[in-house]
Design a protein around this motif. Structure first.
Motif, PDB file in Angstrom:
ATOM      1  N   SER A 130       0.640  -1.191  -0.028  1.00 23.11           N
ATOM      2  CA  SER A 130      -0.221   0.188   0.475  1.00 23.11           C
ATOM      3  C   SER A 130       1.373   1.129   0.025  1.00 23.11           C
ATOM      4  N   VAL A 131       0.486   2.605  -0.634  1.00 23.66           N
ATOM      5  CA  VAL A 131       0.735   3.736  -0.535  1.00 23.66           C
ATOM      6  C   VAL A 131      -0.251   4.951   0.029  1.00 23.66           C
ATOM      7  N   VAL A 132       0.228   5.520   0.748  1.00 22.97           N
ATOM      8  CA  VAL A 132      -0.950   6.455   1.980  1.00 22.97           C
ATOM      9  C   VAL A 132      -0.042   7.657   1.922  1.00 22.97           C
ATOM     10  N   GLY A 133      -0.746   8.483   1.990  1.00 21.34           N
ATOM     11  CA  GLY A 133      -0.209   9.943   1.982  1.00 21.34           C
ATOM     12  C   GLY A 133      -0.665  11.715   1.579  1.00 21.34           C
ATOM     13  N   PRO A 134      -0.306  12.298   1.367  1.00 19.75           N
ATOM     14  CA  PRO A 134      -1.151  13.834   1.220  1.00 19.75           C
ATOM     15  C   PRO A 134      -2.540  12.978  -0.123  1.00 19.75           C
ATOM     16  N   GLY A 135      -1.583  13.048  -0.991  1.00 16.84           N
ATOM     17  CA  GLY A 135      -2.583  12.526  -1.774  1.00 16.84           C
ATOM     18  C   GLY A 135      -3.848  11.221  -1.693  1.00 16.84           C
ATOM     19  N   PHE A 136      -3.481  10.839  -0.602  1.00 13.29           N
ATOM     20  CA  PHE A 136      -4.603   9.364  -0.740  1.00 13.29           C
ATOM     21  C   PHE A 136      -5.708  10.144   0.179  1.00 13.29           C
ATOM     22  N   ALA A 137      -5.041  11.011   1.268  1.00 11.09           N
ATOM     23  CA  ALA A 137      -5.826  11.839   2.288  1.00 11.09           C
ATOM     24  C   ALA A 137      -6.878  12.475   1.318  1.00 11.09           C
ATOM     25  N   LEU A 138      -6.195  13.198   0.680  1.00 19.99           N
ATOM     26  CA  LEU A 138      -7.098  14.316  -0.395  1.00 19.99           C
ATOM     27  C   LEU A 138      -7.913  13.145  -1.411  1.00 19.99           C
ATOM     28  N   ARG A 139      -7.693  12.581  -1.750  1.00 22.13           N
ATOM     29  CA  ARG A 139      -8.826  11.430  -2.486  1.00 22.13           C
ATOM     30  C   ARG A 139     -10.026  10.904  -1.879  1.00 22.13           C
ATOM     31  N   GLN A 140      -9.691  10.793  -0.692  1.00 23.84           N
ATOM     32  CA  GLN A 140     -10.768  10.755   0.490  1.00 23.84           C
ATOM     33  C   GLN A 140     -10.985  11.625   0.650  1.00 23.84           C
ATOM     34  N   ALA A 141     -10.948  12.311   0.887  1.00 24.05           N
ATOM     35  CA  ALA A 141     -12.110  13.357   1.246  1.00 24.05           C
ATOM     36  C   ALA A 141     -12.593  14.254   0.055  1.00 24.05           C
ATOM     37  N   MET A 142     -12.391  14.120  -1.324  1.00 23.43           N
ATOM     38  CA  MET A 142     -13.459  14.316  -2.264  1.00 23.43           C
ATOM     39  C   MET A 142     -13.781  13.158  -2.182  1.00 23.43           C
ATOM     40  N   ALA A 143     -13.562  11.688  -1.847  1.00 27.53           N
ATOM     41  CA  ALA A 143     -14.623  10.711  -2.410  1.00 27.53           C
ATOM     42  C   ALA A 143     -15.802  11.432  -1.551  1.00 27.53           C
ATOM     43  N   GLN A 144     -15.532  11.457  -0.369  1.00 27.89           N
ATOM     44  CA  GLN A 144     -17.189  11.970   0.592  1.00 27.89           C
ATOM     45  C   GLN A 144     -17.667  13.349  -0.271  1.00 27.89           C
ATOM     46  N   ILE A 145     -16.919  13.827  -0.398  1.00 28.90           N
ATOM     47  CA  ILE A 145     -17.516  15.456  -1.175  1.00 28.90           C
ATOM     48  C   ILE A 145     -18.309  15.222  -2.236  1.00 28.90           C
ATOM     49  N   ALA A 146     -17.250  14.454  -3.214  1.00 27.99           N
ATOM     50  CA  ALA A 146     -17.778  14.454  -5.212  1.00 27.99           C
ATOM     51  C   ALA A 146     -18.216  12.986  -5.167  1.00 27.99           C
ATOM     52  N   GLY A 147     -18.169  12.037  -4.386  1.00 30.60           N
ATOM     53  CA  GLY A 147     -18.275  11.026  -4.511  1.00 30.60           C
ATOM     54  C   GLY A 147     -17.566  10.086  -5.243  1.00 30.60           C
ATOM     55  N   ALA A 148     -15.940  10.599  -5.384  1.00 32.99           N
ATOM     56  CA  ALA A 148     -15.349  10.112  -6.463  1.00 32.99           C
ATOM     57  C   ALA A 148     -13.678  10.538  -6.040  1.00 32.99           C
ATOM     58  N   PRO A 149     -13.005   9.482  -5.703  1.00 31.38           N
ATOM     59  CA  PRO A 149     -11.722   9.388  -4.980  1.00 31.38           C
ATOM     60  C   PRO A 149     -10.685   9.877  -6.402  1.00 31.38           C
ATOM     61  N   VAL A 150     -10.815  11.751  -6.253  1.00 28.28           N
ATOM     62  CA  VAL A 150      -9.900  12.517  -7.875  1.00 28.28           C
ATOM     63  C   VAL A 150      -9.448  13.120  -6.360  1.00 28.28           C
ATOM     64  N   LEU A 151      -8.770  14.146  -6.982  1.00 30.32           N
ATOM     65  CA  LEU A 151      -7.801  15.191  -6.402  1.00 30.32           C
ATOM     66  C   LEU A 151      -8.192  16.513  -6.651  1.00 30.32           C
ATOM     67  N   PRO A 152      -8.583  17.302  -5.837  1.00 34.75           N
ATOM     68  CA  PRO A 152      -9.150  18.521  -5.592  1.00 34.75           C
ATOM     69  C   PRO A 152      -9.022  18.984  -6.902  1.00 34.75           C
ATOM     70  N   PRO A 153     -10.256  19.874  -8.014  1.00 34.54           N
ATOM     71  CA  PRO A 153     -10.292  20.424  -8.924  1.00 34.54           C
ATOM     72  C   PRO A 153      -9.554  21.939  -9.012  1.00 34.54           C
ATOM     73  N   ASP A 154      -9.039  22.314  -7.708  1.00 35.90           N
ATOM     74  CA  ASP A 154      -8.668  23.699  -7.721  1.00 35.90           C
ATOM     75  C   ASP A 154      -8.267  24.037  -5.904  1.00 35.90           C
ATOM     76  N   GLN A 155      -7.484  24.820  -6.293  1.00 37.52           N
ATOM     77  CA  GLN A 155      -6.625  25.504  -4.835  1.00 37.52           C
ATOM     78  C   GLN A 155      -8.111  26.440  -4.199  1.00 37.52           C
ATOM     79  N   ALA A 156      -9.099  26.696  -4.257  1.00 44.44           N
ATOM     80  CA  ALA A 156     -10.110  26.759  -3.039  1.00 44.44           C
ATOM     81  C   ALA A 156     -10.207  25.425  -2.399  1.00 44.44           C
ATOM     82  N   THR A 157     -11.038  24.562  -3.140  1.00 44.24           N
ATOM     83  CA  THR A 157     -11.322  23.796  -2.455  1.00 44.24           C
ATOM     84  C   THR A 157     -10.238  22.610  -2.206  1.00 44.24           C
ATOM     85  N   LEU A 158      -9.128  22.869  -1.946  1.00 45.53           N
ATOM     86  CA  LEU A 158      -7.866  21.969  -1.557  1.00 45.53           C
ATOM     87  C   LEU A 158      -7.892  22.357   0.261  1.00 45.53           C
TER      88      LEU A 158
END
Length: 763
Positions: free
Chosen positions: A105-133
């Motif tokens: 496994s590889v877990v880090g900041p990218g993994f954490a952000l994708r998990q947060a976006m999965a709860q917000i947008a329903g998909a494990p992707v990176l934030p689309p912009d700096q404000a969302t981040l």
């Protein structure tokens, strides 16, 4: 014994060509064996592979991956840390490394952000912009608490790469290289990234060990050249005094060849073998060369010099070798594999050096002197007397120490008693990472990581069941977590388990129905479950994290508490405690109890061996052993006040110094007996013995000191530098004991016997 060695000397003189030819063939075989040498830095060098602790650790490693590689991203400030471009670069590194062979496994900041976006947008992707981040990561311009696991401070981000169980060191090294390459391919703004972690250290170890061994070998050779040039004066051209070093190089090749053929790896302990063997082996070769030279100076022919030197010095050195090997054999008692291997190779090495001195050095001397016809004529006195500065000093020293037996023996005994009392207060270092220099860049990164993480994994609890995700088992795990967090033996900072993951996903508590549990587990990403639950759901991992820097006694107390909590699991559930904390406790026990037992056994074996070799003369065996046994106490005084800890190497000091030092006492005793048999009085016999053999003993001691002195230059390994420093002092103590304490005891005992005989005769 003298008869046997006289025949052996005759054989060497007559069959010298055959002996040298056989030695060359064996040398070729040894070179092949040396090419098979390998390095070992894993847990198997410290814990017996037959132990239950090792088997539990291996099972845990196989299923959950005990090896981790960490990427540490240092940012100039929070603004750089939460920059979308920087975190996109970190995420790309995570994605690349997750595809590497052997990565679980590889877990880090990218993994954490994708998990947060999965709860917000329903998909494990990176934030689309700096404000969302920033909405995801910041709360009132500070990092959110849920992000602290991968962003421990405003300046650091962490990527954790967990390797699959059973991965090889080569696989770990490949992932480390891949991580560095991935870092090199991305562009950061205000961030520097490095690769660290315990696995990275071990992957780097082979390179560090190779560099240190090369340095130690070079330094030990240079020291031998200097010592022999300065102290060892023999007949012939100047370079002839370096002949013992050449013999020892051959003996060391034999020893390393045996290591290869026996599949004994090079470890942090056995890597010290070669400079030690160089010191010890030169010692034996010097004794043979010195005695041959003494016989030649008497005016003997070449053949007579060879035969007489083998006859007179051969038995004494053989007895010393046997006694040394018995002392080293005590190391087999250690539960630590690399200490047992150290003892085995020491025994093989000293025997090889003895045989090379006997069957190669002496034939070479014979062949040279026979051609030059140098042994038959000499300008030196026929009795072989010496008038060098060392001999003059020893001749003055002998009468003075003989006259003060009470003072000398009392002082020696007092320091021995003090040392025995201080020994239990000397600390023991079981953290293998502390065996490596903390000034190395990779260790600085590792220590930064330890400070940032706010804790270290003390234990892993491996839970077995038909299905560890059953609600009853999860409830028991959750109860276990609560008890661990609230217990007061040692502060527990965090406990991670699959029960905690399910409870967090359910809003803070476990669901009341098994179906809900199963649904949550289906939703939880594999990366989040990989280190906590096996795919078959038959094993679970509960990670117990405590503050870093806990003592072994603190860990032992926590371990006992954990065992109590695990004593009544649900039906069909078993649990075992494993992990680095358990390994540390096991190693501490091995280095403490095993060390005392090894020392006592070493003294006992040497005494019993000498008792037999001296034809069941207990007094002679005791006299040879006691002066060296006393310096074990002196060594403890040095270690205590010098702040030197016991390690896997310094734990061998007792057995080692007994094995090394007893040679000096045996050589001195047997030369004294030789002079007594010629009719000399006790005082005169000891003065002659010290004068005749004292130079060779001092030269031998200095060569041994030089061999261990080379360890001081292994700067990357404090375990070696500490060991080298203490052993050098101990060898110095052995010389003092052999040239001061031993002569006093021997002469005092003989004078007392003579007085009793005179009194009986007068009566």
């Amino acid at each position: 014994m003298n008869g046997f060695f006289r025949k052996l000397g005759l054989f060497i003189e007559v069959k010298r060509g055959l002996v040298i030819a056989a030695s060359v063939l064996l040398l070729l075989a040894a070179l092949v064996g040396a090419s098979r040498l390998s390095f070992a830095t894993g847990i198997e060098t410290m814990i017996s592979t037959d132990s239950q602790v090792y088997r539990d650790y291996q099972e845990f490693n196989k299923n959950f991956g005990a090896e981790t590689v960490i990427i540490l991203a240092r940012a100039e400030g929070l603004a750089n840390l939460v920059d979308l471009d920087n975190l996109t670069a970190v995420d790309s590194i995570e994605q690349q490394l997750s595809k590497e062979a052997g990565v679980l496994s590889v877990v880090g900041p990218g993994f954490a952000l994708r998990q947060a976006m999965a709860q917000i947008a329903g998909a494990p992707v990176l934030p689309p912009d700096q404000a969302t981040l920033e909405v995801i990561m910041l709360d009132s311009r500070a990092l959110r608490s849920e992000m602290k696991h991968f962003f421990p401070t405003d300046n650091f981000g962490i990527v954790i790469i967990t390797m699959e169980g059973g991965t090889s060191l080569d696989q770990v090294s490949a992932v480390v290289d891949a991580a560095r390459a991935a870092i090199g391919r991305v562009s950061f703004n205000g961030i520097e990234a490095s690769v660290t972690g315990a696995s990275v250290i071990f992957a780097k170890m082979e390179e560090l060990m190779t560099q240190s061994m090369s340095t130690m070998i070079g330094i030990s050779m240079l020291l031998m050249l200097i010592i022999l040039a300065a102290v060892f004066a023999v007949r012939g051209f100047f370079a002839w005094r370096w002949l013992p070093l050449g013999a020892v190089i051959i003996g060391s090749i034999y020893a390393f060849g045996m290591m290869g053929w026996l599949s004994v790896p090079i470890t942090m302990v056995t890597m010290a073998i070669l400079p030690i063997l160089i010191g010890l082996g030169v010692d034996y070769a010097v004794q043979f060369h010195n005695r041959y030279d003494e016989e030649a100076r008497r005016g003997e022919t070449v053949a007579e010099a060879i035969i007489d030197s083998v006859t007179h010095i051969g038995p004494a050195i053989l007895i010393a070798i046997i006694a040394a090997c018995l002392g080293f054999a005590a190391l087999f008692l250690s539960p630590v594999p690399m200490i047992r291997q150290f003892g085995m190779i020491l025994i093989i090495g000293v025997i090889a050096c003895y045989l090379v001195s006997l069957f190669i050095l002496l034939p070479v001397l014979y062949s040279h002197d026979r051609r030059k016809k140098a042994a038959s004529k000499t300008a030196s006195p026929k009795d072989g007397s010496e008038v060098g500065i060392v001999e003059r000093a020893l001749a003055k020293l002998a009468p003075r120490i003989i006259r003060n037996p009470v003072l000398i023996i009392s002082v020696a005994a007092v320091f021995t008693v003090i040392g025995i009392g201080l020994d239990s207060r000397i600390e023991t270092e079981t953290d293998e990472n502390k065996y490596i220099s903390q000034d190395l860049p990779l260790m600085k990164d590792f220590n930064d990581l330890a400070a940032l993480s706010g804790g270290s994994t003390a234990f892993n609890i491996m839970i077995r069941a038909d299905d560890v995700t059953e609600l009853e088992v999860l409830e028991w795990m959750q109860t276990l977590e609560g008890r661990l967090l609230s217990q007061s033996v040692v502060p527990v900072l965090r406990v991670d388990s699959i029960a905690g993951v399910v409870a967090q996903a359910a809003g803070g508590g476990l669901p009341s129905a098994q179906a809900a549990v199963n649904q949550i587990l289906e939703f939880v990403p594999e990366l989040a479950k990989a280190n906590l639950l096996t795919g078959a759901k038959t094993l679970a991992n509960v990670t117990v994290m405590t503050a870093p820097g806990l003592s072994t006694e603190d860990l032992r107390g926590l371990r006992e508490t954990v065992d109590t909590y695990l004593s009544s699991p649900p039906a069909g559930v078993t649990a075992v405690v494993t992990g680095q904390g358990v390994i540390g406790i096991e190693l501490m026990d091995s280095l403490t109890t095993g060390r005392v037992e090894m020392t006592l056994l070493g003294i006992g074996l040497v005494f019993l061996g000498l008792f037999v070799l001296f034809r069941f003369n207990a007094a002679k065996a005791l006299i040879a052993t006691l002066p060296i046994a006393m310096i074990i106490g002196w060594s403890s005084v040095v270690m205590y006040f010098g702040g030197i800890k016991y390690t896997a190497l310094t734990a061998t000091l007792g057995s080692l110094i007994i094995g090394i030092g007893v040679e000096f006492t045996i050589l001195m005793m047997m030369r004294y007996q030789e002079e007594r048999q010629k009719g000399a009085a006790p005082g005169a016999a000891m003065t002659t013995a010290m004068t005749k053999i004292g130079r060779a003993v001092i030269t031998s001691g200095l060569t041994v000191v030089g061999g261990f002195g080379a360890l001081l230059f292994a700067r990357d390994f404090p375990i070696l530098t500490d060991f080298g420093a203490v052993t050098m002092i101990n060898v110095g103590f052995a010389l003092v004991s052999s040239l001061v304490v031993l002569p006093t005891i021997i002469v005092a005992i003989d004078l007392r016997k003579e007085r009793k005989l005179a009194k009986a005769a007068a009566g």
